[in-house]
Write a protein that holds these residues in place. Sequence first.
Motif, PDB file in Angstrom:
ATOM      1  N   ASP A 157       0.669  -1.122  -0.400  1.00 36.56           N
ATOM      2  CA  ASP A 157       0.265  -0.018  -0.293  1.00 36.56           C
ATOM      3  C   ASP A 157       0.862   1.217  -0.089  1.00 36.56           C
ATOM      4  OD1 ASP A 157      -2.071  -1.338   0.547  1.00 36.56           O
ATOM      5  OD2 ASP A 157      -1.723  -1.676   2.754  1.00 36.56           O
ATOM      6  N   VAL A 158       0.674   2.048  -0.194  1.00 34.63           N
ATOM      7  CA  VAL A 158       1.623   3.328  -0.980  1.00 34.63           C
ATOM      8  C   VAL A 158       0.876   4.472   0.043  1.00 34.63           C
ATOM      9  CG1 VAL A 158       2.258   5.257  -2.022  1.00 34.63           C
ATOM     10  CG2 VAL A 158       2.127   2.832  -2.917  1.00 34.63           C
ATOM     11  N   VAL A 159       1.508   5.251   0.669  1.00 35.46           N
ATOM     12  CA  VAL A 159       0.607   6.319   1.973  1.00 35.46           C
ATOM     13  C   VAL A 159       1.827   7.653   0.759  1.00 35.46           C
ATOM     14  CG1 VAL A 159       0.274   7.494   4.257  1.00 35.46           C
ATOM     15  CG2 VAL A 159      -0.319   5.561   3.233  1.00 35.46           C
ATOM     16  N   LEU A 160       0.764   8.513   0.982  1.00 32.06           N
ATOM     17  CA  LEU A 160       1.510   9.964  -0.261  1.00 32.06           C
ATOM     18  C   LEU A 160       0.769  10.681   0.373  1.00 32.06           C
ATOM     19  CD1 LEU A 160       0.681   9.314  -3.750  1.00 32.06           C
ATOM     20  CD2 LEU A 160       2.778  10.702  -2.527  1.00 32.06           C
ATOM     21  N   ILE A 161       1.311  11.661   1.789  1.00 28.79           N
ATOM     22  CA  ILE A 161       1.379  13.236   2.280  1.00 28.79           C
ATOM     23  C   ILE A 161       1.699  14.242   1.655  1.00 28.79           C
ATOM     24  CG2 ILE A 161       1.633  12.037   4.312  1.00 28.79           C
ATOM     25  CD1 ILE A 161       3.827  13.362   5.532  1.00 28.79           C
ATOM     26  N   GLY A 162       1.035  15.822   2.184  1.00 28.73           N
ATOM     27  CA  GLY A 162       1.593  16.908   1.236  1.00 28.73           C
ATOM     28  C   GLY A 162       0.739  17.720   2.130  1.00 28.73           C
ATOM     29  N   ARG A 163       0.104  19.009   1.092  1.00 29.53           N
ATOM     30  CA  ARG A 163      -0.178  20.742   1.261  1.00 29.53           C
ATOM     31  C   ARG A 163       0.328  21.251   0.013  1.00 29.53           C
ATOM     32  NH1 ARG A 163       0.120  24.304   6.249  1.00 29.53           N
ATOM     33  NH2 ARG A 163       1.807  24.349   5.609  1.00 29.53           N
ATOM     34  N   ASN A 164      -1.061  21.335   0.063  1.00 31.78           N
ATOM     35  CA  ASN A 164      -0.940  22.888  -1.479  1.00 31.78           C
ATOM     36  C   ASN A 164       0.744  22.005  -2.865  1.00 31.78           C
ATOM     37  OD1 ASN A 164      -2.682  24.840  -1.158  1.00 31.78           O
ATOM     38  ND2 ASN A 164      -1.318  25.558   0.519  1.00 31.78           N
ATOM     39  N   GLU A 165       0.984  20.579  -2.615  1.00 30.40           N
ATOM     40  CA  GLU A 165       1.577  20.926  -3.527  1.00 30.40           C
ATOM     41  C   GLU A 165       1.606  20.492  -5.239  1.00 30.40           C
ATOM     42  OE1 GLU A 165       4.268  19.926  -2.680  1.00 30.40           O
ATOM     43  OE2 GLU A 165       4.388  19.366  -0.734  1.00 30.40           O
ATOM     44  N   GLY A 166       0.535  21.246  -5.578  1.00 31.99           N
ATOM     45  CA  GLY A 166       0.001  21.430  -7.195  1.00 31.99           C
ATOM     46  C   GLY A 166       0.311  20.130  -7.959  1.00 31.99           C
ATOM     47  N   PHE A 208       5.590   4.504   2.271  1.00 28.17           N
ATOM     48  CA  PHE A 208       5.514   6.051   2.497  1.00 28.17           C
ATOM     49  C   PHE A 208       6.473   7.036   1.211  1.00 28.17           C
ATOM     50  CE2 PHE A 208       4.688   3.838   7.060  1.00 28.17           C
ATOM     51  CZ  PHE A 208       3.446   4.652   6.778  1.00 28.17           C
ATOM     52  N   ILE A 209       5.640   8.180   1.007  1.00 22.12           N
ATOM     53  CA  ILE A 209       6.881   9.223   0.097  1.00 22.12           C
ATOM     54  C   ILE A 209       5.596  10.432   0.650  1.00 22.12           C
ATOM     55  CG2 ILE A 209       7.209   7.287  -1.218  1.00 22.12           C
ATOM     56  CD1 ILE A 209       5.668   8.333  -2.998  1.00 22.12           C
ATOM     57  N   ASP A 210       6.853  11.252   0.526  1.00 21.91           N
ATOM     58  CA  ASP A 210       5.534  12.105  -0.053  1.00 21.91           C
ATOM     59  C   ASP A 210       5.268  13.297  -1.002  1.00 21.91           C
ATOM     60  OD1 ASP A 210       7.052  12.647   2.955  1.00 21.91           O
ATOM     61  OD2 ASP A 210       8.636  13.850   2.547  1.00 21.91           O
ATOM     62  N   GLY A 211       4.426  13.685  -0.909  1.00 24.52           N
ATOM     63  CA  GLY A 211       3.779  14.559  -2.159  1.00 24.52           C
ATOM     64  C   GLY A 211       4.867  15.428  -3.020  1.00 24.52           C
ATOM     65  N   ASP A 212       5.709  15.391  -2.838  1.00 25.80           N
ATOM     66  CA  ASP A 212       6.561  16.633  -3.747  1.00 25.80           C
ATOM     67  C   ASP A 212       7.770  15.516  -4.404  1.00 25.80           C
ATOM     68  OD1 ASP A 212       8.122  15.962  -1.176  1.00 25.80           O
ATOM     69  OD2 ASP A 212       8.311  18.263  -1.384  1.00 25.80           O
ATOM     70  N   CYS A 213       7.367  13.947  -4.654  1.00 22.19           N
ATOM     71  CA  CYS A 213       7.887  12.785  -4.862  1.00 22.19           C
ATOM     72  C   CYS A 213       7.359  11.892  -5.478  1.00 22.19           C
ATOM     73  CB  CYS A 213       8.210  12.425  -3.520  1.00 22.19           C
ATOM     74  SG  CYS A 213       9.745  13.553  -2.030  1.00 22.19           S
ATOM     75  N   MET A 261      10.299   5.333   2.219  1.00 25.79           N
ATOM     76  CA  MET A 261      10.049   4.244   3.194  1.00 25.79           C
ATOM     77  C   MET A 261       9.595   3.284   1.942  1.00 25.79           C
ATOM     78  SD  MET A 261      10.149   4.587   7.171  1.00 25.79           S
ATOM     79  CE  MET A 261      10.870   5.738   7.505  1.00 25.79           C
ATOM     80  N   MET A 262       9.871   1.754   2.452  1.00 26.40           N
ATOM     81  CA  MET A 262       8.814   0.972   2.860  1.00 26.40           C
ATOM     82  C   MET A 262       8.761   0.132   3.914  1.00 26.40           C
ATOM     83  SD  MET A 262       7.936  -2.515  -0.176  1.00 26.40           S
ATOM     84  CE  MET A 262       7.209  -1.422  -0.876  1.00 26.40           C
ATOM     85  N   VAL A 263       7.987   0.435   4.495  1.00 29.46           N
ATOM     86  CA  VAL A 263       7.814   0.005   5.777  1.00 29.46           C
ATOM     87  C   VAL A 263       6.884  -1.844   6.231  1.00 29.46           C
ATOM     88  CG1 VAL A 263       7.832   0.058   8.404  1.00 29.46           C
ATOM     89  CG2 VAL A 263       8.256   2.003   6.721  1.00 29.46           C
ATOM     90  N   ARG A 264       7.039  -2.746   6.833  1.00 34.84           N
ATOM     91  CA  ARG A 264       6.386  -3.682   7.052  1.00 34.84           C
ATOM     92  C   ARG A 264       5.120  -3.326   8.264  1.00 34.84           C
ATOM     93  NH1 ARG A 264       8.360  -8.552   6.571  1.00 34.84           N
ATOM     94  NH2 ARG A 264      10.770  -8.861   6.460  1.00 34.84           N
ATOM     95  N   GLY A 265       4.075  -3.440   8.278  1.00 30.11           N
ATOM     96  CA  GLY A 265       3.187  -3.228   8.367  1.00 30.11           C
ATOM     97  C   GLY A 265       2.672  -2.987   9.947  1.00 30.11           C
ATOM     98  N   ALA A 266       3.177  -4.902  10.447  1.00 29.27           N
ATOM     99  CA  ALA A 266       3.665  -5.329  12.129  1.00 29.27           C
ATOM    100  C   ALA A 266       4.250  -4.375  12.703  1.00 29.27           C
ATOM    101  CB  ALA A 266       3.526  -6.377  11.493  1.00 29.27           C
ATOM    102  N   VAL A 267       5.745  -3.877  12.202  1.00 27.27           N
ATOM    103  CA  VAL A 267       6.546  -3.357  12.569  1.00 27.27           C
ATOM    104  C   VAL A 267       5.648  -2.234  12.879  1.00 27.27           C
ATOM    105  CG1 VAL A 267       8.637  -2.381  13.103  1.00 27.27           C
ATOM    106  CG2 VAL A 267       8.147  -4.572  11.900  1.00 27.27           C
ATOM    107  N   TRP A 268       5.506  -1.377  11.953  1.00 25.13           N
ATOM    108  CA  TRP A 268       4.616   0.184  12.260  1.00 25.13           C
ATOM    109  C   TRP A 268       3.921   0.135  13.397  1.00 25.13           C
ATOM    110  CZ3 TRP A 268       5.596   4.621   9.924  1.00 25.13           C
ATOM    111  CH2 TRP A 268       5.297   6.186   9.634  1.00 25.13           C
ATOM    112  N   ALA A 269       2.667  -0.769  13.526  1.00 22.02           N
ATOM    113  CA  ALA A 269       2.051  -0.798  14.285  1.00 22.02           C
ATOM    114  C   ALA A 269       2.442  -1.093  15.558  1.00 22.02           C
ATOM    115  CB  ALA A 269       0.867  -1.790  13.846  1.00 22.02           C
ATOM    116  N   ALA A 270       2.662  -1.889  15.874  1.00 21.26           N
ATOM    117  CA  ALA A 270       4.293  -2.359  17.009  1.00 21.26           C
ATOM    118  C   ALA A 270       4.885  -1.267  18.249  1.00 21.26           C
ATOM    119  CB  ALA A 270       5.130  -3.861  16.526  1.00 21.26           C
ATOM    120  N   LEU A 271       5.119  -0.570  16.884  1.00 17.51           N
ATOM    121  CA  LEU A 271       6.055   0.807  17.393  1.00 17.51           C
ATOM    122  C   LEU A 271       5.322   1.668  18.369  1.00 17.51           C
ATOM    123  CD1 LEU A 271       8.931   0.222  15.079  1.00 17.51           C
ATOM    124  CD2 LEU A 271       8.971  -0.138  17.773  1.00 17.51           C
ATOM    125  N   GLY A 272       3.601   2.172  17.370  1.00 19.46           N
ATOM    126  CA  GLY A 272       2.534   3.116  17.544  1.00 19.46           C
ATOM    127  C   GLY A 272       3.686   4.259  16.082  1.00 19.46           C
ATOM    128  N   GLY A 273       3.707   3.394  15.133  1.00 16.60           N
ATOM    129  CA  GLY A 273       3.702   4.762  14.065  1.00 16.60           C
ATOM    130  C   GLY A 273       5.454   5.546  14.708  1.00 16.60           C
TER     131      GLY A 273
END
Length: 319
Positions: free
Chosen positions: A5-14, A83-88, A147-159
């Motif tokens: 899965d992919v998570v993109l974050i951003g604000r006003n990246e056009g 996870f990648i940023d919206g300017d990438c 980065m590409m992260v194991r979902g189980a690790v992210w969840a276990a660490l609380g993100g």
Amino acid sequence: MTQVDVVLIGRNEGARLVAALASVTGQARQVVYVDSGSTDDSVAQAEAAGALVVNLDMTRPFTAARARNAGFDALSDPQFVLFIDGDCALVPGFIDAARAHLQAHPDLALVTGWRAEIHRDASIYNALCDWEWHRPAGTIDACGGDMMVRGAVWAALGGMNPNVIAAEDDEFCTRARKAGWRLERLPIGMTRHDAAMLRFGQWWARAVRTGHGFAQVGHLHPEYFVTQRRRVLVYGLAMPALAVLGLVTFWPLSVLALASYPLNHMRTLRGLVRDGVRPAEARRFAALLTLSKLPNMIGMARFHLRRLRRADMRIIEYK
């Protein structure tokens, strides 16, 4: 095959967000875009691209860590999450290579790759960013937000820690290592980034933010960023203080303090040239790296002042 899965974050990246969305289309099971109060058409563009849009609660201070956490929480049964940023823009082939590497090495919490600047030669500040991104491949202590992260690790660490406003990725990686996981950078391209850093003021603000990260992550993990904090304290605090003190007590003290900066510049320049940076560019990089200790010190002081006042940790923007 493990789903990505992919998570993109951003604000006003056009246009940058449009390119980011296009680069991941068809490569992931789910694409989530987390918007942080955009006033342009970012939300509409993300919806048109088929992404699930999450509007971050902006009544609380924004951090990239909060946005990534919100994106992860919106996924259904996340296995591997990119996870990648919206300017990438994602480099073709990275998802398959990263997924295969994580599947082959169960001791890895995450993998990353090389980020490069799209407009490297638009300014010396962009060029410096491009040089900073290109770190050695192999086992690493930390990486940036791509980065590409194991979902189980992210969840276990609380993100990610939602209160960390800069170097939140370093802080997450440090907790992952402390939990016994290994991190690795693959020797391949991952994303193409658009820093859009064209003015000195932008570079200065980014350096202030970096100093804030040194201090905040160092406060949480005292063994991390030790060398960086020490250099900032020497060249951003001790030497300026000695120079001022020398003006009112013993002027040669000021001369000695100020002489430390060209010496530091020369030492940095030699290291850059040794690492393969062209001499003309290395001189300019060295000047900025030497000067950066001053805004870094401002950022470190700002963190500790906020901490002592129990004030909100608000982001320091440079774009």
